[in-house]
Design a protein around this motif. Structure first.
Motif, PDB file in Angstrom:
ATOM      1  N   VAL A  18       0.846  -1.193   0.000  1.00 51.46           N
ATOM      2  CA  VAL A  18       0.000   0.000   0.000  1.00 51.46           C
ATOM      3  C   VAL A  18       0.880   1.240   0.000  1.00 51.46           C
ATOM      4  N   GLY A  19       0.553   2.158  -0.891  1.00 41.60           N
ATOM      5  CA  GLY A  19       1.258   3.430  -0.992  1.00 41.60           C
ATOM      6  C   GLY A  19       0.274   4.549  -1.276  1.00 41.60           C
ATOM      7  N   PRO A  20       0.777   5.749  -1.431  1.00 43.76           N
ATOM      8  CA  PRO A  20      -0.101   6.908  -1.668  1.00 43.76           C
ATOM      9  C   PRO A  20      -1.051   6.730  -2.852  1.00 43.76           C
ATOM     10  N   GLU A  21      -0.630   5.981  -3.850  1.00 46.05           N
ATOM     11  CA  GLU A  21      -1.466   5.781  -5.040  1.00 46.05           C
ATOM     12  C   GLU A  21      -2.736   4.984  -4.751  1.00 46.05           C
ATOM     13  N   HIS A  22      -2.830   4.380  -3.563  1.00 45.31           N
ATOM     14  CA  HIS A  22      -4.005   3.577  -3.212  1.00 45.31           C
ATOM     15  C   HIS A  22      -5.019   4.332  -2.356  1.00 45.31           C
ATOM     16  N   ALA A  23      -4.744   5.594  -2.047  1.00 39.73           N
ATOM     17  CA  ALA A  23      -5.596   6.351  -1.124  1.00 39.73           C
ATOM     18  C   ALA A  23      -7.039   6.465  -1.617  1.00 39.73           C
ATOM     19  N   ASP A  24      -7.242   6.770  -2.876  1.00 40.28           N
ATOM     20  CA  ASP A  24      -8.610   6.913  -3.387  1.00 40.28           C
ATOM     21  C   ASP A  24      -9.358   5.579  -3.341  1.00 40.28           C
ATOM     22  N   GLY A  25      -8.672   4.502  -3.692  1.00 39.23           N
ATOM     23  CA  GLY A  25      -9.294   3.181  -3.626  1.00 39.23           C
ATOM     24  C   GLY A  25      -9.641   2.792  -2.203  1.00 39.23           C
ATOM     25  N   ALA A  49      -6.948  11.806   5.705  1.00 41.53           N
ATOM     26  CA  ALA A  49      -6.516  10.749   6.631  1.00 41.53           C
ATOM     27  C   ALA A  49      -6.142   9.486   5.860  1.00 41.53           C
ATOM     28  N   CYS A  50      -6.904   9.155   4.823  1.00 40.52           N
ATOM     29  CA  CYS A  50      -6.572   7.985   3.992  1.00 40.52           C
ATOM     30  C   CYS A  50      -5.250   8.195   3.267  1.00 40.52           C
ATOM     31  N   ARG A  51      -5.026   9.404   2.773  1.00 35.61           N
ATOM     32  CA  ARG A  51      -3.753   9.691   2.090  1.00 35.61           C
ATOM     33  C   ARG A  51      -2.572   9.544   3.053  1.00 35.61           C
ATOM     34  N   ARG A  52      -2.713  10.105   4.256  1.00 38.02           N
ATOM     35  CA  ARG A  52      -1.629   9.988   5.255  1.00 38.02           C
ATOM     36  C   ARG A  52      -1.399   8.520   5.627  1.00 38.02           C
ATOM     37  N   TRP A  53      -2.474   7.792   5.829  1.00 35.63           N
ATOM     38  CA  TRP A  53      -2.383   6.372   6.198  1.00 35.63           C
ATOM     39  C   TRP A  53      -1.616   5.591   5.125  1.00 35.63           C
ATOM     40  N   CYS A  54      -2.045   5.740   3.881  1.00 34.86           N
ATOM     41  CA  CYS A  54      -1.405   5.006   2.783  1.00 34.86           C
ATOM     42  C   CYS A  54       0.064   5.389   2.630  1.00 34.86           C
ATOM     43  N   ARG A  57       2.444   3.343   5.227  1.00 34.54           N
ATOM     44  CA  ARG A  57       2.438   1.877   5.367  1.00 34.54           C
ATOM     45  C   ARG A  57       3.811   1.260   5.107  1.00 34.54           C
ATOM     46  N   ALA A  58       4.567   1.783   4.204  1.00 37.21           N
ATOM     47  CA  ALA A  58       5.885   1.211   3.883  1.00 37.21           C
ATOM     48  C   ALA A  58       6.845   1.306   5.052  1.00 37.21           C
ATOM     49  N   ASP A  59       6.613   2.227   5.971  1.00 40.27           N
ATOM     50  CA  ASP A  59       7.516   2.434   7.108  1.00 40.27           C
ATOM     51  C   ASP A  59       7.204   1.527   8.296  1.00 40.27           C
ATOM     52  N   GLN A  60       6.170   0.731   8.207  1.00 36.08           N
ATOM     53  CA  GLN A  60       5.718  -0.069   9.344  1.00 36.08           C
ATOM     54  C   GLN A  60       6.295  -1.493   9.269  1.00 36.08           C
TER      55      GLN A  60
END
Length: 181
Positions: A18-25, A49-54, A57-60
């Motif tokens: 999951v990355g920023p490109e998945h925020a809208d989905g 909030a969805c954009r920040r979340w996505c 994810r790579a850092d977790q």
């Protein structure tokens, strides 16, 4: 344990970190009334909030968030979270906008294969609401075993619903995988 964020490819789906490109989905997914009912999600989500979340994810390293894509389109997510390194266990959750096409089964198979082949995990568990018979059937088909119930764990539309606890263990997953190959 989940510092490796792989792309996993199956016959029908591709799982991508999951990355920023998945925020809208993701926003469309968590805003869908049926997805919210099946996942018991009362929370409302804002686009930012969805954009920040996505984007984070790579850092977790204690979780693995994967977007499920079919035909190049975002159709859901599958996640390994609630990592318990001392007990080599974690939780699995999945949400789909397009159920009934086999995407979920394949996504879970790919995710479990990655988890049990590349990490020392011994147990992957989940909770599913008792009214979600389709999901319970899929989980059983994939090797999850019912362990018990959390009575009245969810209040939805004024009614109480049980959550069914299920898990799959590495030795059982390995034995099942060997019989399928």
């Amino acid at each position: 344990m989940f510092s490796d964020k792989p792309t996993l490819t199956g016959r029908r789906v591709t799982l991508r970190p999951v990355g920023p490109e998945h925020a809208d989905g993701l926003l469309a997914l968590v805003s869908d009334p049926e997805v919210r009912r099946l996942t018991g999600s009362h929370a409302a989500f804002e686009p930012e909030a969805c954009r920040r979340w996505c984007a984070t994810r790579a850092d977790q390293s204690d979780r693995l968030d994967l977007a499920i894509e079919a035909g190049g389109e975002y159709v859901g997510e599958v996640v390994l979270n609630d990592l318990d390194p001392a007990n080599l266990s974690c939780n699995l959750r999945i949400a789909l906008r397009v159920p009934g096409k086999g995407y979920g089964s394949e996504a879970i198979e790919l995710t479990l294969g990655h988890a049990f082949r590349t990490t020392p995990l011994h147990r992957v568990s989940l909770e599913v609401y008792a009214y979600n018979e389709r999901a319970r059937h899929v989980y059983k088909k994939l090797g999850f075993v019912e362990e018990g119930r959390l009575r009245d764990a969810l209040r939805w539309d004024g009614e109480w619903h049980d959550a069914v606890v299920m898990s799959v263990l590495r030795p059982h997953w390995q034995a099942r995988s060997e019989t399928l190959t």
